[in-house]
Scaffold this motif. Structure first.
Motif, PDB file in Angstrom:
ATOM      1  N   ALA A  17       0.828  -1.210   0.000  1.00 22.29           N
ATOM      2  CA  ALA A  17       0.000   0.000   0.000  1.00 22.29           C
ATOM      3  C   ALA A  17       0.864   1.263   0.000  1.00 22.29           C
ATOM      4  O   ALA A  17       0.579   2.221  -0.719  1.00 22.29           O
ATOM      5  CB  ALA A  17      -0.933  -0.007   1.209  1.00 22.29           C
ATOM      6  N   TRP A  18       1.945   1.255   0.781  1.00 22.10           N
ATOM      7  CA  TRP A  18       2.815   2.420   0.830  1.00 22.10           C
ATOM      8  C   TRP A  18       3.611   2.579  -0.463  1.00 22.10           C
ATOM      9  O   TRP A  18       3.874   3.702  -0.906  1.00 22.10           O
ATOM     10  CB  TRP A  18       3.762   2.340   2.031  1.00 22.10           C
ATOM     11  CG  TRP A  18       3.184   2.928   3.268  1.00 22.10           C
ATOM     12  CD1 TRP A  18       2.928   2.301   4.453  1.00 22.10           C
ATOM     13  CD2 TRP A  18       2.770   4.290   3.448  1.00 22.10           C
ATOM     14  NE1 TRP A  18       2.386   3.176   5.354  1.00 22.10           N
ATOM     15  CE2 TRP A  18       2.284   4.405   4.770  1.00 22.10           C
ATOM     16  CE3 TRP A  18       2.759   5.413   2.631  1.00 22.10           C
ATOM     17  CZ2 TRP A  18       1.795   5.604   5.284  1.00 22.10           C
ATOM     18  CZ3 TRP A  18       2.267   6.612   3.143  1.00 22.10           C
ATOM     19  CH2 TRP A  18       1.796   6.695   4.452  1.00 22.10           C
ATOM     20  N   GLN A  19       4.000   1.483  -1.077  1.00 22.27           N
ATOM     21  CA  GLN A  19       4.706   1.579  -2.351  1.00 22.27           C
ATOM     22  C   GLN A  19       3.818   2.234  -3.412  1.00 22.27           C
ATOM     23  O   GLN A  19       4.262   3.107  -4.165  1.00 22.27           O
ATOM     24  CB  GLN A  19       5.161   0.195  -2.806  1.00 22.27           C
ATOM     25  CG  GLN A  19       6.333  -0.362  -2.005  1.00 22.27           C
ATOM     26  CD  GLN A  19       6.698  -1.777  -2.402  1.00 22.27           C
ATOM     27  OE1 GLN A  19       5.841  -2.546  -2.847  1.00 22.27           O
ATOM     28  NE2 GLN A  19       7.956  -2.143  -2.236  1.00 22.27           N
TER      29      GLN A  19
ATOM     30  N   ALA B 258       5.783  12.738  11.241  1.00 21.29           N
ATOM     31  CA  ALA B 258       5.202  12.641   9.907  1.00 21.29           C
ATOM     32  C   ALA B 258       6.128  13.262   8.862  1.00 21.29           C
ATOM     33  O   ALA B 258       6.934  14.151   9.155  1.00 21.29           O
ATOM     34  CB  ALA B 258       3.841  13.331   9.869  1.00 21.29           C
ATOM     35  N   VAL B 259       5.989  12.775   7.636  1.00 21.56           N
ATOM     36  CA  VAL B 259       6.699  13.347   6.492  1.00 21.56           C
ATOM     37  C   VAL B 259       5.681  14.142   5.677  1.00 21.56           C
ATOM     38  O   VAL B 259       4.603  13.637   5.362  1.00 21.56           O
ATOM     39  CB  VAL B 259       7.336  12.248   5.623  1.00 21.56           C
ATOM     40  CG1 VAL B 259       7.971  12.843   4.381  1.00 21.56           C
ATOM     41  CG2 VAL B 259       8.370  11.465   6.430  1.00 21.56           C
ATOM     42  N   VAL B 260       6.014  15.389   5.362  1.00 22.64           N
ATOM     43  CA  VAL B 260       5.064  16.282   4.691  1.00 22.64           C
ATOM     44  C   VAL B 260       5.632  16.719   3.349  1.00 22.64           C
ATOM     45  O   VAL B 260       6.772  17.196   3.272  1.00 22.64           O
ATOM     46  CB  VAL B 260       4.755  17.519   5.560  1.00 22.64           C
ATOM     47  CG1 VAL B 260       3.610  18.322   4.942  1.00 22.64           C
ATOM     48  CG2 VAL B 260       4.405  17.106   6.987  1.00 22.64           C
TER      49      VAL B 260
ATOM     50  N   GLY C 293      12.553   5.449   1.393  1.00 18.37           N
ATOM     51  CA  GLY C 293      13.327   5.107   2.578  1.00 18.37           C
ATOM     52  C   GLY C 293      12.608   5.412   3.872  1.00 18.37           C
ATOM     53  O   GLY C 293      12.807   4.720   4.877  1.00 18.37           O
ATOM     54  N   ASP C 294      11.755   6.443   3.875  1.00 14.84           N
ATOM     55  CA  ASP C 294      11.089   6.857   5.106  1.00 14.84           C
ATOM     56  C   ASP C 294       9.775   6.121   5.370  1.00 14.84           C
ATOM     57  O   ASP C 294       9.417   5.899   6.529  1.00 14.84           O
ATOM     58  CB  ASP C 294      10.803   8.362   5.072  1.00 14.84           C
ATOM     59  CG  ASP C 294      12.066   9.185   5.204  1.00 14.84           C
ATOM     60  OD1 ASP C 294      13.012   8.717   5.855  1.00 14.84           O
ATOM     61  OD2 ASP C 294      12.111  10.296   4.641  1.00 14.84           O
TER      62      ASP C 294
ATOM     63  N   PHE D 258      10.908  10.539  -4.631  1.00 14.95           N
ATOM     64  CA  PHE D 258      10.584   9.106  -4.560  1.00 14.95           C
ATOM     65  C   PHE D 258      11.599   8.358  -3.693  1.00 14.95           C
ATOM     66  O   PHE D 258      11.219   7.532  -2.854  1.00 14.95           O
ATOM     67  CB  PHE D 258      10.550   8.511  -5.967  1.00 14.95           C
ATOM     68  CG  PHE D 258      10.284   7.032  -5.998  1.00 14.95           C
ATOM     69  CD1 PHE D 258       8.991   6.533  -5.911  1.00 14.95           C
ATOM     70  CD2 PHE D 258      11.336   6.127  -6.094  1.00 14.95           C
ATOM     71  CE1 PHE D 258       8.742   5.169  -5.931  1.00 14.95           C
ATOM     72  CE2 PHE D 258      11.102   4.758  -6.112  1.00 14.95           C
ATOM     73  CZ  PHE D 258       9.804   4.283  -6.023  1.00 14.95           C
ATOM     74  N   ASN D 259      12.867   8.636  -3.892  1.00 21.67           N
ATOM     75  CA  ASN D 259      13.901   7.942  -3.113  1.00 21.67           C
ATOM     76  C   ASN D 259      13.773   8.235  -1.621  1.00 21.67           C
ATOM     77  O   ASN D 259      13.922   7.330  -0.783  1.00 21.67           O
ATOM     78  CB  ASN D 259      15.290   8.356  -3.608  1.00 21.67           C
ATOM     79  CG  ASN D 259      15.570   7.870  -5.016  1.00 21.67           C
ATOM     80  OD1 ASN D 259      14.945   6.917  -5.489  1.00 21.67           O
ATOM     81  ND2 ASN D 259      16.502   8.518  -5.689  1.00 21.67           N
TER      82      ASN D 259
END
Length: 287
Positions: free
Chosen positions: A123-125, A231-233, A266-267, A261-262
């Motif tokens: 799902a995350w991919q 969180a990543v924003v 990773g995160d 994307f990279n």
């Protein structure tokens, strides 16, 4: 207390038998100090920390030199300073407690995701591809966007400020949400477990005074969210089309699709379940 008494205390200390509990005690204290310094370096409170250290050093000098008035003054400041420190360091204290809550002690997690690890990874991919494609497209059309990718810190309070969608994530859905004129385009999208959980969410703004004048409310909100959670924003500027990413209170600007994307790969993408369960000695033997 004079200098002679201090030397005597140090001499007595190093002539006491040191046991295993003493070594563990020192190791724990050293680890806590290290973590505190690392946390301060990741935030913008380094100057405050330096001021506290100067105050403590001055108090020690006043104690050695027997400056009673200066000791009284520093004692008075420090008695009220404890309350002030809690207020000033509130975001840092909150983040530290969240890190303790996320710690995996002896392989045991108190709160586990209900999603199957393999399904969560897929799902995350898919979500990352959708976010990167949408960010690239909105960058070309100068469409402002703000996408929050939830990690371990629960963002339910942020989700409540928006409209619940619970939808599969695609570039088309993200572009439609942020299309100027739609009801939800001004807020943020929260992505949870690789799905669009909510849109039109309100984020806390950062108080960082070092933000450039060319960055508006979206960038300040992205920084504020990354300062108050893990969180990543992802941000797309409406004025310039520049793609940025906020993480741990740091804003990384001028990203292209591949770099974004990279970083997200990773995160956000969990490691394969086989790698997580594989013992470390087997990995060493195979390598």
């Amino acid at each position: 207390m004079n200098l002679k008494d201090i030397w005597y205390d140090l001499f007595t200390l190093f002539h006491v038998n040191v046991g295993l509990s003493d070594i563990l005690d020192i190791a724990v204290v050293a680890f806590l100090i290290y973590e505190m310094i690392r946390l301060i370096n990741q935030t913008h409170t380094a100057q405050i920390a330096k001021g506290i250290l100067v105050l403590i050093f001055t108090f020690v000098v006043a104690k050695i030199a027997d400056f009673r008035t200066l000791q009284w003054l520093i004692n008075s400041v420090m008695s009220f300073g404890l309350i002030a420190l809690v207020i000033v360091f509130q975001p840092e204290l909150r983040r530290a407690l969240e890190q303790v809550g996320r710690t995996n002690f002896f392989g045991i997690q108190l709160f586990r995701s209900k999603v199957n690890p393999a399904d969560l990874r897929e799902a995350w991919q898919n979500a990352i591809v959708a976010v990167c494609d949408a960010a690239e497209q909105m960058s070309d059309t100068r469409t402002g966007a703000l996408m929050v990718l939830e990690r371990r810190t629960n963002l339910s309070e942020i989700v409540k400020t928006g409209t619940i969608l619970n939808a599969d994530i695609t570039p088309e859905i993200l572009e439609t949400i942020f299309y100027e004129g739609t009801a939800l385009h001004d807020g943020a999208v929260v992505v949870r477990d690789g799905h669009v959980e909510a849109a039109g969410c309100v984020l806390p703004l950062s108080n960082n005074l070092e933000i450039g004048k060319d960055m508006g409310t979206r960038h300040r909100a992205a920084l504020g969210m990354s300062e108050n959670s893990d969180a990543v924003v992802v941000v797309v500027s409406e004025e310039t089309g520049i793609i940025s990413m906020a993480k741990n209170g740091v804003l990384i600007r001028r990203l292209d699709r591949q770099n974004l994307f990279n970083m997200l790969q990773g995160d956000m993408v969990p490691p394969p379940a086989e790698e997580k369960k594989q013992p470390f000695w087997r990995k060493k033997h195979e390598s």
